[in-house]
Design an enzyme around this catalytic site. Sequence first.
Site, short mmCIF file in Angstrom:
data_model
loop_
_atom_site.label_atom_id
_atom_site.label_comp_id
_atom_site.label_asym_id
_atom_site.label_seq_id
_atom_site.Cartn_x
_atom_site.Cartn_y
_atom_site.Cartn_z
N TYR A 106 -11.88 -1.46 -18.68
CA TYR A 106 -11.07 -0.52 -17.90
C TYR A 106 -11.75 0.85 -17.65
CZ TYR A 106 -7.50 3.34 -17.67
OH TYR A 106 -6.97 4.62 -17.25
N THR B 149 -10.27 8.74 -16.30
CA THR B 149 -9.99 8.33 -17.67
C THR B 149 -11.19 9.03 -18.73
OG1 THR B 149 -9.46 6.98 -19.41
CG2 THR B 149 -10.60 6.30 -17.36
#
Length: 334
Positions: free
Chosen positions: A141, A117
Amino acid sequence: MNTVLVTGGAGYIGSHVVQQLLEQGERVVVIDNLSTGFREAVRGADLVVGNVGDLDLVGQVMAAHHVDAVLHFAAHTIVPESVCDPLKYYGNNTCNTRNLLACCAEHGVEKFIFSSTAAVYGMTDNGIADEDTPTKPINPYGTSKLMSETMLRDHSATGAMRHVILRYFNVAGCDPQGRIGHSTPNATLLIKVCCEHAVGIRESLSIFGTDYNTPDGTGVRDYIHVDDLAAAHLRALDHLRGGGDSQTLNCGYGHGYSVREVIDAVARAGGKPLNVIELPRRPGDLPMLIACSDRLKRVLDWQPHYDDLDFIVGTALRWEQQLLCKRVPLSSVA
Ligand code: UDP
């Protein structure tokens, strides 16, 4: 014939990749615990319901299906949730990736494609990130994915495997043919939220921050259509099968849209204005994040086909309308 193992193949991005793999004639087996995925999204591949961290289960699947490559999507992906419950993210995203790598080592699986990501970058100097931009994630995250990247690189450095790490920017839109889409409940992603509002599931839409140092004061992101992203995975698989080396590649179009531009596009697609509420900045949000994706184009010879905000939003809205039709009980249809 070899089989591709897709973890999280019943989820939003994984299911679009599975679809393209099947269309290319690949044999595909999916492992998904269906916590956020949907059985019906796995169209035509074998589905094994279970956890990616379950060494016995994953080992059995690898042996039974002659798996030669793993595409690893299974993960939790909601940034605010990762802040409230970081151990959930380190457990599912990081520890389970470690277990999956151990299974690969045991079963001789030497090709691995990892869903990472843009959240690994955190705040950049100018809002643009290439793969050499320092990684300083600002939420669990992003850190959970960065830790997995590190494990992968270290593991590959032993000669046990080769990998492609794909760092996704803002993934949006759905299968243009309307067969699969983004069905995740309690969505927080901008385009999904806008489309839910446009079909009447949400009463309004919030803009988080109108005082950023951007052209219209709202956050700017690089939105990539899910099918262009899926195609990058197939290219990555070809790259590894052809003997290519390990790579880390940004996945985006290299330009961005503001929140207001996205809202305008959804209003155009739906034919009516949205009810917008302007709120303060959301903690942890960046003013701007855009990919430099030159390396993806160069290394994988990848070219985008859907680099058009109206197209992206149109496919997302059509899917939302389809979901709405499924939600309405027949008895209430006059
Ligand atoms: N955003 C917004 N309202 C929403 C959801 C998102 O204004 O309901 C903004 C958010 O502040 C960011 C952009 O839209 O500037 C994209 O956010 P999203 O959550 O879709 O992805 P992120 O870039 O945070 O991963």
